[in-house]
Design a protein around this motif. Structure first.
Motif, mmCIF file in Angstrom:
data_model
loop_
_atom_site.group_PDB
_atom_site.id
_atom_site.type_symbol
_atom_site.label_atom_id
_atom_site.label_comp_id
_atom_site.label_asym_id
_atom_site.label_seq_id
_atom_site.Cartn_x
_atom_site.Cartn_y
_atom_site.Cartn_z
ATOM 1 N N GLU A 298 -2.799 -11.329 0.333
ATOM 2 C CA GLU A 298 -2.907 -11.501 1.784
ATOM 3 C C GLU A 298 -3.712 -10.356 2.386
ATOM 4 O OE1 GLU A 298 0.121 -12.969 5.305
ATOM 5 O OE2 GLU A 298 0.914 -11.777 3.655
ATOM 6 N N ALA A 299 -3.446 -9.130 1.928
ATOM 7 C CA ALA A 299 -4.189 -7.971 2.423
ATOM 8 C C ALA A 299 -5.661 -8.053 2.045
ATOM 9 C CB ALA A 299 -3.575 -6.685 1.866
ATOM 10 N N ALA A 300 -5.956 -8.766 0.952
ATOM 11 C CA ALA A 300 -7.342 -8.936 0.513
ATOM 12 C C ALA A 300 -8.055 -10.060 1.265
ATOM 13 C CB ALA A 300 -7.384 -9.208 -0.988
ATOM 14 N N GLY A 301 -7.369 -10.668 2.234
ATOM 15 C CA GLY A 301 -8.009 -11.682 3.061
ATOM 16 C C GLY A 301 -7.793 -13.113 2.630
ATOM 17 N N LEU A 302 -6.817 -13.355 1.736
ATOM 18 C CA LEU A 302 -6.601 -14.705 1.212
ATOM 19 C C LEU A 302 -5.443 -15.425 1.899
ATOM 20 C CD1 LEU A 302 -7.019 -14.007 -2.626
ATOM 21 C CD2 LEU A 302 -8.737 -14.758 -0.989
ATOM 22 N N GLY A 303 -4.912 -14.861 2.984
ATOM 23 C CA GLY A 303 -3.723 -15.423 3.609
ATOM 24 C C GLY A 303 -3.869 -16.849 4.087
ATOM 25 N N ASP A 304 -5.048 -17.236 4.558
ATOM 26 C CA ASP A 304 -5.260 -18.595 5.060
ATOM 27 C C ASP A 304 -5.732 -19.557 3.982
ATOM 28 O OD1 ASP A 304 -4.487 -18.015 7.655
ATOM 29 O OD2 ASP A 304 -6.498 -17.383 8.241
#
Length: 377
Positions: free
Chosen positions: A232-238
């Protein structure tokens, strides 16, 4: 009338199914400018399908003035039993509450094949809930929310486990198709999901669900949550939950020892890649036979060092422009101009963070310079 609060990936097809079944439905979502108390006015059933418990509390607090006596709030988000009981305390006594989270993603929501896990009395809303799929009565208020989290505490960590399993196989030359075929004959086979470009169950929501489900001592859920929070912190949350496989592959630690650079002594690697960061060991001026290159010549040794660094970076598709940090050890600081002349031919543009120190000696007599770098790939 039914008021449906929340028009995200799940809310839109669920509200549409109610309309197609002949129910009069008022929908509400953030950003429309319509006050939520107006959206629920006159509704006998109010359904919430929102991101988390905080969002549900926020929206229902605003909806309170518009709630009709005798209405039933059906909470279908994944918020956990404690949050459900907090909602019961928030709502007026004349308003009924049912917790009814669902198992399934966007496609089952569109098809009406969700599993509805209902806690509390569903007598007055069974017909509504059956529009979404199979209704399973779980017991008293909060039991549906508890069952949903219990299920997710198994399903989501299984996805992380499978991601790590496929990453291990890939790293050791096992084709994914072969590993998947073998796993399909085991109890884990039912949990295998193909990577999806479409977001069916967002990774960020999976992290939220496991965060709610994890309890002190739940080691597997806690480990899975750590992985998900990294992703999620790497930008994969969505992205879809299956993107955890992409994150796990990127996060593996790889030793980097390109054949174009003289081999190490086996006690270290020339570089280690972790995710998109490359850590390069200190490089010195030694040839393939372990002999010092350019004895007594700082410029010649510096040239050999930067040549080796360049080859290691190139093996990972990088250049000196990707270097974020450079550290230099010199045995004679009076030779810094000779070293700097070589360095400036390789390190151009925006300079990286840098440290240069003088040391009394390096690990091999005759060596004058050693340089290590960190690069962002």
């Amino acid at each position: 009338m039914i008021a449906f609060l929340g028009q995200g990936r799940m809310g839109v097809p669920m509200a549409r199914r109610l309309q197609d079944a002949g129910h009069k439905v008022t929908v509400w979502r953030r950003g429309t400018g319509v006050p939520v108390e107006e959206a629920v006015a006159g509704a006998s059933v109010v359904i919430t399908m929102l991101r988390d418990g905080d969002a549900v509390v926020e929206v229902l607090k605003k909806a309170l003035p518009g709630l009709s006596a005798g209405a039933t709030v059906v909470e279908m988000s994944t918020i956990g039993p404690e949050a459900v009981h907090a909602l019961r305390r928030l709502l007026p006594s004349e308003v009924e509450l049912v917790d009814a989270p669902v198992l399934g993603s966007v496609a089952p929501a569109e098809q009406g094949t969700l599993t509805v896990l209902a806690g509390g009395s569903v007598d007055g809303v069974r017909e509504v809930l059956e529009v979404f799929g199979t209704v399973r009565e779980c017991g008293p208020l909060g039991s549906g929310a508890a069952l949903k989290l219990a299920v997710m505490s198994a399903i989501v960590p299984a996805q992380v486990l499978l991601a790590e399993t496929f990453a291990y196989g890939e790293a050791h030359g096992v084709p994914r198709a072969v590993l998947q075929e073998v796993l399909s004959a085991t109890p884990l086979g039912a949990a295998i999901r193909e990577p999806s470009a479409e977001t069916r169950y967002a990774l960020g929501l999976a992290a939220k669900d496991v965060r709610l489900a994890a309890w002190e001592g739940s080691t597997l859920a806690a480990a899975a949550l750590a992985r998900l929070e990294e992703a999620e912190a790497a930008g994969l949350g969505d992205r879809d939950l299956t993107a955890i496989g992409e994150h796990v592959r990127a996060a593996r630690v790889h030793a980097v020892n390109p054949p174009s650079v003289p081999a190490t002594n086996g006690m270290y690697s020339h570089a280690v890649r972790h995710g998109n960061t490359l850590y390069v060991s200190g490089q010195v001026a030694l040839d393939e036979h372990g002999q010092v290159i350019g004895a007594g010549d700082m410029a010649a040794q510096s040239e050999a060092v930067f040549d080796a660094l360049g080859k290691i970076l190139a093996s990972q598709g990088a250049t000196f422009a990707d270097v974020t940090f450079i550290r230099t050890h010199l045995t004679d600081m009076d030779q810094i101009l000779a070293y700097g002349g070589v360095r400036r031919r390789y390190i151009t543009g925006t300079p990286p963070a840098s440290t240069t120190v003088e040391v009394s000696r390096l690990f091999r007599p005759g060596l004058m310079v050693e340089v290590d770098v960190i690069a962002a790939l």
